[in-house]
Design a protein around this motif. Structure first.
Motif, PDB file in Angstrom:
ATOM      1  N   PHE A  37      40.690 160.312  48.068  1.00 53.84           N
ATOM      2  CA  PHE A  37      40.131 159.151  48.784  1.00 53.84           C
ATOM      3  C   PHE A  37      38.988 159.801  49.772  1.00 53.84           C
ATOM      4  N   VAL A  38      38.021 158.534  50.101  1.00 57.90           N
ATOM      5  CA  VAL A  38      37.322 158.635  50.973  1.00 57.90           C
ATOM      6  C   VAL A  38      37.620 157.483  52.114  1.00 57.90           C
ATOM      7  N   SER A  39      37.222 157.579  53.459  1.00 54.22           N
ATOM      8  CA  SER A  39      37.748 156.828  54.281  1.00 54.22           C
ATOM      9  C   SER A  39      36.769 157.013  55.266  1.00 54.22           C
ATOM     10  N   ALA A  44      38.921 152.782  57.440  1.00 57.60           N
ATOM     11  CA  ALA A  44      38.809 152.065  56.379  1.00 57.60           C
ATOM     12  C   ALA A  44      38.332 152.429  55.209  1.00 57.60           C
ATOM     13  N   VAL A  45      39.164 151.800  53.984  1.00 55.97           N
ATOM     14  CA  VAL A  45      39.129 152.528  52.661  1.00 55.97           C
ATOM     15  C   VAL A  45      38.149 152.048  51.713  1.00 55.97           C
ATOM     16  N   SER A  46      37.246 150.737  52.403  1.00 56.44           N
ATOM     17  CA  SER A  46      36.435 150.288  51.492  1.00 56.44           C
ATOM     18  C   SER A  46      35.299 149.576  52.108  1.00 56.44           C
ATOM     19  N   SER A  48      33.153 145.969  52.144  1.00 58.90           N
ATOM     20  CA  SER A  48      33.018 144.898  51.116  1.00 58.90           C
ATOM     21  C   SER A  48      33.847 145.181  49.731  1.00 58.90           C
ATOM     22  N   GLY A  49      35.017 145.782  49.756  1.00 59.70           N
ATOM     23  CA  GLY A  49      35.756 145.543  48.810  1.00 59.70           C
ATOM     24  C   GLY A  49      35.396 146.926  47.778  1.00 59.70           C
ATOM     25  N   VAL A  50      34.716 147.710  48.170  1.00 56.21           N
ATOM     26  CA  VAL A  50      34.515 148.581  47.343  1.00 56.21           C
ATOM     27  C   VAL A  50      34.323 149.997  47.981  1.00 56.21           C
ATOM     28  N   GLY A  78      44.083 147.825  40.186  1.00 52.85           N
ATOM     29  CA  GLY A  78      43.371 147.054  41.122  1.00 52.85           C
ATOM     30  C   GLY A  78      42.119 147.811  41.277  1.00 52.85           C
ATOM     31  N   THR A  79      42.227 149.303  41.452  1.00 53.07           N
ATOM     32  CA  THR A  79      40.902 149.923  41.696  1.00 53.07           C
ATOM     33  C   THR A  79      39.994 149.841  40.522  1.00 53.07           C
ATOM     34  N   ALA A  80      40.586 150.100  39.377  1.00 46.87           N
ATOM     35  CA  ALA A  80      39.796 150.091  38.008  1.00 46.87           C
ATOM     36  C   ALA A  80      39.246 148.774  37.849  1.00 46.87           C
ATOM     37  N   SER A  82      38.312 146.581  40.564  1.00 52.35           N
ATOM     38  CA  SER A  82      37.370 146.415  41.610  1.00 52.35           C
ATOM     39  C   SER A  82      36.323 147.293  41.543  1.00 52.35           C
ATOM     40  N   GLU A  83      36.698 148.524  41.119  1.00 56.31           N
ATOM     41  CA  GLU A  83      35.300 149.652  41.207  1.00 56.31           C
ATOM     42  C   GLU A  83      34.808 149.603  39.660  1.00 56.31           C
ATOM     43  N   ASN A  84      35.072 148.712  38.604  1.00 52.14           N
ATOM     44  CA  ASN A  84      34.626 148.708  37.490  1.00 52.14           C
ATOM     45  C   ASN A  84      34.571 149.885  36.646  1.00 52.14           C
ATOM     46  N   VAL A 112      47.339 152.731  36.036  1.00 53.26           N
ATOM     47  CA  VAL A 112      48.915 152.254  36.180  1.00 53.26           C
ATOM     48  C   VAL A 112      48.757 150.841  36.555  1.00 53.26           C
ATOM     49  N   SER A 113      49.515 150.175  35.685  1.00 52.06           N
ATOM     50  CA  SER A 113      49.453 148.541  35.847  1.00 52.06           C
ATOM     51  C   SER A 113      50.627 147.734  35.366  1.00 52.06           C
ATOM     52  N   ALA A 114      51.442 147.321  36.463  1.00 55.38           N
ATOM     53  CA  ALA A 114      52.885 146.796  35.981  1.00 55.38           C
ATOM     54  C   ALA A 114      52.733 145.740  35.160  1.00 55.38           C
ATOM     55  N   ARG A 115      51.691 144.948  35.380  1.00 54.50           N
ATOM     56  CA  ARG A 115      51.438 143.727  34.562  1.00 54.50           C
ATOM     57  C   ARG A 115      50.736 144.001  33.070  1.00 54.50           C
ATOM     58  N   ALA A 116      50.138 145.024  33.011  1.00 57.85           N
ATOM     59  CA  ALA A 116      49.211 145.369  31.865  1.00 57.85           C
ATOM     60  C   ALA A 116      48.204 144.412  32.067  1.00 57.85           C
ATOM     61  N   SER A 117      47.668 144.139  33.504  1.00 54.44           N
ATOM     62  CA  SER A 117      46.515 143.125  33.303  1.00 54.44           C
ATOM     63  C   SER A 117      45.287 144.012  33.465  1.00 54.44           C
ATOM     64  N   VAL A 118      44.748 144.583  32.319  1.00 57.56           N
ATOM     65  CA  VAL A 118      43.700 145.505  32.245  1.00 57.56           C
ATOM     66  C   VAL A 118      42.686 144.433  30.899  1.00 57.56           C
ATOM     67  N   ALA A 162      58.111 148.253  38.463  1.00 53.86           N
ATOM     68  CA  ALA A 162      56.749 148.880  38.858  1.00 53.86           C
ATOM     69  C   ALA A 162      57.037 150.458  38.179  1.00 53.86           C
ATOM     70  N   VAL A 163      55.682 150.772  38.189  1.00 50.93           N
ATOM     71  CA  VAL A 163      55.623 152.314  37.823  1.00 50.93           C
ATOM     72  C   VAL A 163      55.875 153.257  39.238  1.00 50.93           C
ATOM     73  N   ARG A 164      56.911 154.277  38.669  1.00 54.16           N
ATOM     74  CA  ARG A 164      57.314 155.334  39.867  1.00 54.16           C
ATOM     75  C   ARG A 164      56.701 156.479  39.404  1.00 54.16           C
ATOM     76  N   PRO A 186      45.152 152.467  47.336  1.00 56.14           N
ATOM     77  CA  PRO A 186      46.183 152.382  48.351  1.00 56.14           C
ATOM     78  C   PRO A 186      47.394 152.027  47.957  1.00 56.14           C
ATOM     79  N   SER A 187      47.671 150.987  47.002  1.00 58.14           N
ATOM     80  CA  SER A 187      48.843 150.329  46.776  1.00 58.14           C
ATOM     81  C   SER A 187      49.555 151.647  45.695  1.00 58.14           C
ATOM     82  N   LEU A 188      49.088 152.194  44.885  1.00 64.53           N
ATOM     83  CA  LEU A 188      49.447 153.385  43.890  1.00 64.53           C
ATOM     84  C   LEU A 188      49.714 154.597  45.118  1.00 64.53           C
TER      85      LEU A 188
HETATM   86  N1  LIG Z   1      37.908 154.788  49.728  1.00 62.92           N
HETATM   87  C1  LIG Z   1      38.740 155.146  48.429  1.00 62.92           C
HETATM   88  O1  LIG Z   1      38.697 156.610  47.942  1.00 62.92           O
HETATM   89  C2  LIG Z   1      39.124 154.303  47.462  1.00 62.92           C
HETATM   90  C3  LIG Z   1      39.914 154.784  46.384  1.00 62.92           C
HETATM   91  C4  LIG Z   1      40.429 153.794  45.453  1.00 62.92           C
HETATM   92  C5  LIG Z   1      40.527 152.496  45.920  1.00 62.92           C
HETATM   93  N2  LIG Z   1      40.014 152.309  46.681  1.00 62.92           N
HETATM   94  C6  LIG Z   1      39.708 150.586  47.191  1.00 62.92           C
HETATM   95  O2  LIG Z   1      41.152 150.152  47.128  1.00 62.92           O
HETATM   96  C7  LIG Z   1      41.062 148.490  47.042  1.00 62.92           C
HETATM   97  C8  LIG Z   1      42.025 148.546  46.063  1.00 62.92           C
HETATM   98  O3  LIG Z   1      43.353 148.418  46.674  1.00 62.92           O
HETATM   99  P1  LIG Z   1      44.592 148.347  45.710  1.00 62.92           P
HETATM  100  O4  LIG Z   1      45.953 148.655  46.676  1.00 62.92           O
HETATM  101  O5  LIG Z   1      44.684 147.028  45.003  1.00 62.92           O
HETATM  102  O6  LIG Z   1      44.364 149.559  44.570  1.00 62.92           O
HETATM  103  P2  LIG Z   1      45.368 149.983  43.313  1.00 62.92           P
HETATM  104  O7  LIG Z   1      46.539 150.858  43.787  1.00 62.92           O
HETATM  105  O8  LIG Z   1      44.613 150.548  42.547  1.00 62.92           O
HETATM  106  O9  LIG Z   1      45.666 148.544  42.790  1.00 62.92           O
HETATM  107  C9  LIG Z   1      46.614 147.792  42.699  1.00 62.92           C
HETATM  108  C10 LIG Z   1      47.276 147.323  41.526  1.00 62.92           C
HETATM  109  O10 LIG Z   1      47.566 148.509  40.740  1.00 62.92           O
HETATM  110  C11 LIG Z   1      48.567 148.510  39.911  1.00 62.92           C
HETATM  111  N3  LIG Z   1      49.639 149.102  40.400  1.00 62.92           N
HETATM  112  C12 LIG Z   1      49.572 150.134  41.663  1.00 62.92           C
HETATM  113  N4  LIG Z   1      50.671 150.576  42.097  1.00 62.92           N
HETATM  114  C13 LIG Z   1      51.523 150.452  41.144  1.00 62.92           C
HETATM  115  C14 LIG Z   1      52.935 150.833  40.715  1.00 62.92           C
HETATM  116  N5  LIG Z   1      53.526 151.618  41.366  1.00 62.92           N
HETATM  117  N6  LIG Z   1      53.330 150.287  39.678  1.00 62.92           N
HETATM  118  C15 LIG Z   1      52.676 149.226  38.782  1.00 62.92           C
HETATM  119  N7  LIG Z   1      51.445 149.107  38.890  1.00 62.92           N
HETATM  120  C16 LIG Z   1      50.946 149.491  40.060  1.00 62.92           C
HETATM  121  C17 LIG Z   1      49.282 146.943  40.005  1.00 62.92           C
HETATM  122  O11 LIG Z   1      48.313 146.479  38.892  1.00 62.92           O
HETATM  123  P3  LIG Z   1      48.779 145.090  38.138  1.00 62.92           P
HETATM  124  O12 LIG Z   1      48.378 143.873  39.304  1.00 62.92           O
HETATM  125  O13 LIG Z   1      47.764 145.032  37.020  1.00 62.92           O
HETATM  126  O14 LIG Z   1      50.192 145.134  37.668  1.00 62.92           O
HETATM  127  C18 LIG Z   1      48.742 146.396  41.192  1.00 62.92           C
HETATM  128  O15 LIG Z   1      48.318 145.259  41.385  1.00 62.92           O
HETATM  129  C19 LIG Z   1      39.591 148.380  46.262  1.00 62.92           C
HETATM  130  O16 LIG Z   1      38.881 147.908  47.541  1.00 62.92           O
HETATM  131  C20 LIG Z   1      39.101 149.865  46.206  1.00 62.92           C
HETATM  132  O17 LIG Z   1      37.676 149.787  46.573  1.00 62.92           O
HETATM  133  C21 LIG Z   1      39.160 153.098  47.793  1.00 62.92           C
END
Ligand SMILES: NC(=O)c1ccc[n+]([C@@H]2O[C@H](COP(=O)([O-])OP(=O)(O)OC[C@H]3O[C@@H](n4cnc5c(N)ncnc54)[C@H](OP(=O)(O)O)[C@@H]3O)[C@@H](O)[C@H]2O)c1
Length: 252
Positions: A37-39, A44-46, A48-50, A78-80, A82-84, A112-118, A162-164, A186-188
């Motif tokens: 990660f970078v902070s 702050a992890v981002s 303006s969202g990236v 979520g990262t895939a 927002s970061e394209n 990793v996507s719980a909903r396969a929303s890619v 969820a994916v563990r 951050p969520s993952l």
């Molecule tokens: N500073 C850095 O180094 C850094 C690195 C990465 C991201 N970021 C920033 O973090 C922000 C995104 O945060 P985020 O928390 O949304 O990111 P995230 O963890 O990449 O995305 C959350 C999404 O990923 C899927 N997911 C994550 N954990 C899961 C799990 N355990 N099981 C199933 N699905 C899982 C889900 O997708 P589905 O909704 O498709 O089910 C969930 O909605 C962005 O602003 C990005 O720029 C910063």
């Protein structure tokens, strides 16, 4: 209190030295989960969202080295989004070093996507030399999954909504990709901490204060303190701090 003896200057002119500092452990008997990660200084992890606004030359160099050393890049959907994200890009030299080290020329991206929303039309499919791997939740929409498979993704499914971390380990073990590099978000990362599955964190502290509403690098419903110890701390002339933290107690 004492001055740490593991701190040193970042030396971009010595990429072999940097690669050695970030080498995965040898003779792995289980998948090794490294997170990067970078902070900002204020957490702050981002911006303006990236995360791009936090990057520095040293961070970009290490980001590339970490990708070069891994078998697979794991990222939350979520990262895939927002970061394209596209596929990992490796120079010819990097590919040669990887092949010499017994790795595939280019590491695949595992999303990793719980909903396969890619989006099957996203850069993950269009702008890559290797097909992406999708690890989806048990209840992911079968039509979305079928569309992603048709677009070329290698699909793996969790036994849970969820994916563990155990699902990630199962998938990478099946694919023989033991050196994991998780790039967030951050969520993952929060899930992986809650699962007590993180072997290592590489964290760049970007020399700036950001404020705003950005979150921190990990969020999860439950806290699980994991003692870590610094493996090294590098400082660059612009104030960037790159630190590598490993678990104090092995998890296996
Ligand atoms: N500073 C850095 O180094 C850094 C690195 C990465 C991201 N970021 C920033 O973090 C922000 C995104 O945060 P985020 O928390 O949304 O990111 P995230 O963890 O990449 O995305 C959350 C999404 O990923 C899927 N997911 C994550 N954990 C899961 C799990 N355990 N099981 C199933 N699905 C899982 C889900 O997708 P589905 O909704 O498709 O089910 C969930 O909605 C962005 O602003 C990005 O720029 C910063």
């Amino acid at each position: 209190m004492h001055r740490t003896h593991i701190a040193t200057y970042f030396t971009p002119e010595d990429p072999d030295g940097l690669r050695a500092l970030y080498a995965y452990p040898e003779n792995l008997t289980h998948p090794w989960l490294r997170v990067n990660f970078v902070s900002s200084i204020d957490g702050a992890v981002s911006v303006s969202g990236v995360s791009g606004g936090l990057g520095t030359p040293a961070d970009k160099t290490v980001f590339g080295i970490l990708r070069e050393l891994c078998d697979v890049v794991v990222v939350g959907a979520g990262t895939a989004r927002s970061e394209n994200y596209g596929g990992a890009v490796m120079s010819d030299d990097a590919q040669e070093r990887r092949v010499d080290a017994g790795l595939a020329p280019v590491p695949p991206i595992l999303i990793v996507s719980a909903r396969a929303s890619v989006d099957p039309d996203s850069r993950l499919f269009r702008d890559t030399t290797v097909p992406p791997i999708l690890l989806v939740g048990r209840d992911a929409d079968p039509v979305a999954v079928a569309n992603l498979r048709a677009a070329g993704a290698d699909i793996h499914r969790s036994d849970n909504p969820a994916v563990r971390s155990i699902d990630i380990e199962k998938a990478v073990s099946q694919l023989n990709l033991p050196r994991i590099l998780c790039e967030g978000g951050p969520s993952l990362f929060g899930q992986l901490i809650a699962d007590d599955a993180v072997d290592e964190l590489c964290i760049t502290t970007s020399p700036q204060l950001v404020g705003g509403a950005a979150g921190r690098i990990a969020t999860s419903p439950h806290a699980l303190p994991t003692p870590m110890t610094p493996a090294h701390i590098l400082t660059d002339a612009d104030g960037t701090i790159l630190s590598r933290w490993v678990r104090r107690r092995p998890r296996h």
